[in-house]
Enzyme design. Structure first.
Site, short mmCIF file in Angstrom:
data_model
loop_
_atom_site.label_atom_id
_atom_site.label_comp_id
_atom_site.label_asym_id
_atom_site.label_seq_id
_atom_site.Cartn_x
_atom_site.Cartn_y
_atom_site.Cartn_z
N ASP A 190 0.84 -1.20 0.00
CA ASP A 190 0.00 0.00 0.00
C ASP A 190 0.87 1.25 0.00
O ASP A 190 0.94 1.99 0.98
CB ASP A 190 -0.92 -0.03 1.22
CG ASP A 190 -1.87 1.17 1.27
OD1 ASP A 190 -2.11 1.77 0.19
OD2 ASP A 190 -2.34 1.50 2.38
N HIS A 236 36.20 -23.69 11.23
CA HIS A 236 37.53 -23.47 10.65
C HIS A 236 37.70 -21.98 10.35
O HIS A 236 36.80 -21.33 9.83
CB HIS A 236 37.66 -24.28 9.35
CG HIS A 236 38.94 -24.03 8.61
ND1 HIS A 236 40.18 -24.28 9.16
CD2 HIS A 236 39.17 -23.55 7.36
CE1 HIS A 236 41.12 -23.98 8.27
NE2 HIS A 236 40.53 -23.52 7.18
N HIS A 295 44.61 -14.15 9.91
CA HIS A 295 44.81 -15.22 8.96
C HIS A 295 46.20 -15.10 8.36
O HIS A 295 46.42 -14.31 7.44
CB HIS A 295 43.73 -15.16 7.86
CG HIS A 295 43.61 -16.42 7.08
ND1 HIS A 295 43.18 -16.43 5.78
CD2 HIS A 295 43.85 -17.71 7.43
CE1 HIS A 295 43.15 -17.68 5.34
NE2 HIS A 295 43.56 -18.47 6.32
#
Length: 371
Positions: free
Chosen positions: A163, A325, A370
């Site tokens: 609407d 991992h 990492h």
């Protein structure tokens, strides 16, 4: 737009219905962004009718406020008290200059992806912050709202998005758009006849009640409920005994023969109780029955196993353990950043073995990334 009252104790000790009503009207708070230098004051409203947090600009032209941001309450994964987010860390100096009270801050973690989005805000007083914490904790608790209510609020949200002219009604084009969105091909081919069937006022529009009734009668009752009609004698409702038969045969529920258990299980799904229904052993219409099937009451999980009941004295290698991992990565293996948020996320989802790649940091302390 009204604001949550900020006098001391005005909201914090109030009944939850009073708090939700105040939060629905809206309150001014400071939103903290990661990439913007200056935090901004906005108006936030907790909409329980559509299950949303809506952000409005502080100053608007005209009578209607246009939302700047909308958060689906069902996507909220965590609510943190205090200034515990990267946004608060990056804007620490700006917040200090503005004399923002850390006890007025809270963070909402939300999203449907692994990398969650954050809403970091500071209320203008501690009572207001406490009211927001209580309100959000209440609306995100799975047991505080019945499944039919949650479904109808989702339908209300869909109706409002269709609407776009705020007429309080939708036409055939909007209905077709909704059926396309939910990928219901069979009904999509019958849009015209479906529209006229539920246009009860013959106004060439569907009001919100018509729209909700259409969904329950077609998507729920007809296309799902009919598969279970073999348990129903009159194909319109399931008696209490027929519900017991379904639970016993299909669900293999060992408590199906306990009338008190079954009555407690299904009584909240009776939407239109009347004197012809036995409240002690309620029947369900096909529509109500399907709503029950999709609810959390019908979970496959055995609640009796919610606590540790297995033999935990065996060697570690004898157990299946949900593991992760490169837990610390926010995205892919090559270019994403590391974050402690990832550990919180996987632990919340049931992971019990995480990986930490520890390296020597520049100051002699270990850091995780990492390598």
């Amino acid at each position: 737009m009204s604001l949550v009252r900020q006098e001391s104790g005005a909201v914090s000790g109030a009944d939850i219905s009073v708090i939700l009503s105040a939060l629905d009207r809206g309150s001014r708070m400071v939103r903290v962004y990661k990439r913007r230098k200056t935090p901004e004051k906005k108006i936030f409203s907790l909409k329980t009718d559509t299950f949303e947090i809506v952000q409005y600009p502080l100053t608007t032209k005209g009578n209607r406020s246009i939302p700047e941001d909308i958060i689906d309450i069902r996507e909220i994964k965590e609510i943190r008290e205090g200034a515990q987010s990267k946004e608060f860390e990056k804007q620490a100096d700006e917040l200090k200059k503005a004399a923002v009270d850390p006890y007025c801050c809270f963070v909402v973690m939300y999203g449907s992806e692994f990398r969650l989005k954050t809403l970091s805000v500071a209320a203008l007083c501690r009572d207001e912050c406490e009211a927001w914490m209580k309100g959000l904790q209440h609306v995100t608790h799975p047991n505080n709202f019945s499944s039919p209510l949650i479904l109808n609020r989702w339908l209300s949200k869909q109706f409002k998005s269709l609407d776009q002219r705020s007429r309080g009604a939708i036409g055939q084009i909007e209905l077709r758009r909704f059926l396309t969105k939910i990928n219901h091909r069979e009904l999509l081919s019958k849009t015209r006849s479906l529209f006229h069937e539920f246009d009860l006022g013959r106004s060439n529009f569907l009001m919100i009640d018509d729209f909700i009734q259409m969904y329950h009668s077609t998507v729920h009752a007809k296309h799902i409920g009919e598969r279970f009609c073999r348990y129903s004698t009159d194909r319109k409702k399931l008696s209490f005994q027929e519900i017991q038969t379904f639970l016993r045969n299909e669900q293999e529920d060992k408590s199906a023969d306990d009338p008190a258990y079954v009555a407690t299980l299904v009584k909240d799904f009776v939407r239109f109780p009347n004197r012809l229904r036995d409240n002690r052993q309620p029947s369900l219409t096909i529509d109500e029955f399907v709503t029950f099937l999709f609810s959390k009451r019908n979970t496959i999980f055995n609640e009796e196993q919610g606590v540790v009941y297995q033999d935990m004295d065996r060697p570690l290698c004898h157990y299946w353990i949900s593991s992760s991992h490169n837990t610390y990565l926010m995205g892919n293996q090559y270019s994403s950043e590391s974050s402690v948020e990832c550990y919180a996320r996987v632990l919340r989802t049931g992971c019990r073995c995480v990986e930490l790649d520890c390296w020597d940091g520049p100051d002699g302390n270990p850091i995780i990334y990492h390598g």
